[in-house]
Design a protein around this motif. Structure first.
Motif, PDB file in Angstrom:
ATOM      1  N   ALA A 437      36.527  40.420  48.332  1.00 42.33           N
ATOM      2  CA  ALA A 437      35.679  39.700  48.021  1.00 42.33           C
ATOM      3  C   ALA A 437      36.001  39.014  46.529  1.00 42.33           C
ATOM      4  O   ALA A 437      36.638  39.754  45.800  1.00 42.33           O
ATOM      5  CB  ALA A 437      34.077  40.102  47.941  1.00 42.33           C
ATOM      6  N   THR A 438      35.729  37.784  46.225  1.00 45.42           N
ATOM      7  CA  THR A 438      35.706  37.349  45.062  1.00 45.42           C
ATOM      8  C   THR A 438      34.542  37.042  44.321  1.00 45.42           C
ATOM      9  O   THR A 438      33.341  37.165  44.987  1.00 45.42           O
ATOM     10  CB  THR A 438      36.323  35.704  45.005  1.00 45.42           C
ATOM     11  OG1 THR A 438      35.553  34.807  45.416  1.00 45.42           O
ATOM     12  CG2 THR A 438      37.963  35.873  45.605  1.00 45.42           C
ATOM     13  N   LEU A 439      34.360  37.093  42.820  1.00 46.79           N
ATOM     14  CA  LEU A 439      33.212  36.852  42.280  1.00 46.79           C
ATOM     15  C   LEU A 439      33.454  35.248  41.645  1.00 46.79           C
ATOM     16  O   LEU A 439      34.087  35.385  40.638  1.00 46.79           O
ATOM     17  CB  LEU A 439      32.928  38.005  41.199  1.00 46.79           C
ATOM     18  CG  LEU A 439      32.383  39.085  42.166  1.00 46.79           C
ATOM     19  CD1 LEU A 439      33.211  40.396  41.912  1.00 46.79           C
ATOM     20  CD2 LEU A 439      30.949  39.415  41.615  1.00 46.79           C
ATOM     21  N   ARG A 440      32.714  34.568  41.835  1.00 46.03           N
ATOM     22  CA  ARG A 440      32.800  33.006  41.460  1.00 46.03           C
ATOM     23  C   ARG A 440      32.619  33.117  39.766  1.00 46.03           C
ATOM     24  O   ARG A 440      31.587  33.165  39.457  1.00 46.03           O
ATOM     25  CB  ARG A 440      32.012  32.208  42.174  1.00 46.03           C
ATOM     26  CG  ARG A 440      32.200  30.725  41.757  1.00 46.03           C
ATOM     27  CD  ARG A 440      31.599  29.811  42.761  1.00 46.03           C
ATOM     28  NE  ARG A 440      29.885  30.033  42.720  1.00 46.03           N
ATOM     29  CZ  ARG A 440      29.056  29.207  41.977  1.00 46.03           C
ATOM     30  NH1 ARG A 440      29.859  28.449  41.203  1.00 46.03           N
ATOM     31  NH2 ARG A 440      27.695  29.397  41.800  1.00 46.03           N
ATOM     32  N   GLY A 441      33.516  32.808  39.085  1.00 47.23           N
ATOM     33  CA  GLY A 441      33.045  32.712  37.674  1.00 47.23           C
ATOM     34  C   GLY A 441      33.663  33.949  37.045  1.00 47.23           C
ATOM     35  O   GLY A 441      33.451  34.159  35.566  1.00 47.23           O
ATOM     36  N   GLY A 442      34.028  35.154  37.678  1.00 40.35           N
ATOM     37  CA  GLY A 442      34.384  36.227  36.875  1.00 40.35           C
ATOM     38  C   GLY A 442      35.723  36.514  36.311  1.00 40.35           C
ATOM     39  O   GLY A 442      36.664  35.822  36.964  1.00 40.35           O
ATOM     40  N   GLY A 443      35.805  37.339  35.557  1.00 38.80           N
ATOM     41  CA  GLY A 443      37.236  37.590  34.925  1.00 38.80           C
ATOM     42  C   GLY A 443      37.868  38.900  35.251  1.00 38.80           C
ATOM     43  O   GLY A 443      37.323  39.359  36.367  1.00 38.80           O
TER      44      GLY A 443
END
Length: 468
Positions: A437-443
């Motif tokens: 999964a990706t986290l939208r806006g995460g670094g």
């Protein structure tokens, strides 16, 4: 007769409550932490800290741990062994910056005031027991009797993490039956799958304690030296940092290999490329270094704080952007009272506390983790990879493309996942219990700027969800 029946039921109820309390409090009494440095208020669950010693007689290594029981249901909730990255960064960095129950208060106006902490509403201890260890030896409060033991590599670090865990279970046997997961991010991607394999080998070979191992999760993790280093150019292109023409020139001259490529035209184009990303913070391309708020400017007070610190102490040890981020944990934990509260040895024995240790001399000796991941997933252990989608250090596309090399079938193709009515990111589910999964806006460390979404994803996963 009825009265006697209710008396028996009441006594059984009291006995059951006492049994649960005994299970939670079976840990060494002297290890309990009653107060956390910098935090004013009651702890919402039990904390324990102390040392576990590993190694031979002439090479003893004293590893400091901090264990926090779940705020939800310590007797049934999973136990997460959180492995910090770096290499050489203290577990207390994770406790106050990443997934722990505290966050550092903004102190930019008061450089001489005591450091204050507030509650982290998105701590992982809301849903899991969490064991932290200052690893490798030399990180945080951990120390060695022999200076030679600060010369380290991946294999030595993993061996100590395993030995610490085995000895920790001897002191906390009441948690052996809890579902057990390993979690980490960044460089700890080098440790987690190998450590998981050692646990599986121990279980299968009946060596020592049987651990109820279920799986592991990794955020923006190192997985393979080629994939870790080769995806900066494609990511930068996707983000709009270079033009179509520049990308085509790079792709043609480098042949898609942007790391360790000795072709003269490739090197020339890469030098030009580096000029286009020089001022971008790789760990979160929209943020300033060490900052958790979006934007390309700092508050005036933050600059003033750095100047005041410089006038008081004679210089800045870190870049002005990262000064508070690096120095504040040391100011908090490198005190006599903090060491006493956390059962850590004095500075004369354990050395100066630093967020990330400078006394460790580290060498990478594991370059690909693919065989470990393949073996573990083929046995059915659950695996969750997730990435902040604004990380250029280990871009999400590198992890995603690496996963494709495992040749697992997509059960659920790329789709949005939600927290409330907001898209939190995008996910893919594969065979063999593998989820990405990706986290939208995460670094690079998405727990820092996407704490709610990261907790939500981890909770769903450890609670048994196959997809987000």
């Amino acid at each position: 007769m009825v009265l006697n029946f209710f008396c028996i039921i009441f006594k059984l109820g009291v006995w059951f409550v006492l049994l649960i309390d005994l299970k939670i409090n079976g840990a060494p009494i002297e290890a309990e932490v009653k107060q956390f440095p910098g935090f004013q208020g009651d702890l919402l669950s039990k904390h324990y800290a102390g040392y576990i010693t590993v190694g031979a007689e002439s090479h003893k290594r004293h590893m400091h741990y901090h264990f926090i029981t779940s705020e939800r249901n310590p007797t049934r909730d999973p136990l997460t062994y959180y492995v910090n990255g770096g290499p050489g960064c203290s577990a207390y960095s994770a406790i106050v910056h990443l997934i722990g129950p505290f966050k550092i208060e903004d102190t930019v106006h008061r450089v001489k005031d005591p450091i204050r902490l507030r509650r982290n509403p998105y701590t992982w201890t809301k849903v899991s027991n969490v064991l932290f260890v200052d690893s490798p030896v030399g990180a945080g409060y951990s120390y060695a009797d022999n200076e030679e033991d600060y010369v380290l590599n991946d294999s030595a670090t993993i061996a100590d993490l395993y030995d610490v865990l085995m000895k920790w279970f001897e002191e906390y046997p009441e948690f052996i039956s809890n579902p057990f997961y390993i979690a980490g991010s960044s460089y700890s991607g080098m440790y987690v799958p190998v450590l998981a394999q050692q646990i599986v080998n121990g279980n299968e070979g009946n060596h020592g304690i049987y651990i109820n191992f279920k799986g592991y999760s990794l955020a923006n993790a190192a997985v393979d030296i080629y994939y870790d280093n080769n995806y900066v150019v494609p990511f930068a292109y996707k983000m709009g940092f270079i033009s179509d023409e520049q990308y085509n020139d790079l792709a043609k001259s480098c042949g898609g290999v942007y790391w360790n490529n000795e072709d003269p035209d490739c090197i020339k184009n890469l030098d030009v490329f580096k000029g286009f990303i020089k001022g971008i913070y790789a760990y979160h391309v929209l943020f300033l270094p060490c900052h958790l708020n979006i934007g390309l400017t700092m508050e005036d007070a933050e600059y003033e704080s750095a100047e005041i610190f410089q006038s008081l102490y004679g210089g800045l040890e870190f870049d002005v952007y990262c000064h508070d981020y690096e120095v504040t944990p040391r100011r908090l934990f490198d005190t006599k009272i903090a060491r006493e509260l956390l059962h850590a040895k004095p500075v004369e024995i354990a050395g100066t506390f630093e967020r990330c240790s400078k006394r460790i001399k580290y060498t990478r000796d594991i370059f690909t983790l693919t065989p470990y991941h393949l073996n573990l997933t083929s046995k059915g252990y659950r695996t969750f990879f997730y990435s902040g989608d604004h990380d250029m250090k280990i871009p999400y596309i590198s992890t995603l493309d690496w996963i494709k090399t495992l040749n697992y079938t997509e059960i659920e193709k790329w789709h949005p996942w939600f927290v409330g009515d907001q898209i939190a990111g995008y996910a893919v589910r594969y065979t063999n219990n593998l989820l990405f999964a990706t986290l939208r806006g995460g670094g690079h460390t998405p727990f820092e700027n996407m704490p709610r979404e990261t907790l939500e994803a981890y909770q769903r996963w450890i609670d048994g969800a196959d997809s987000l």
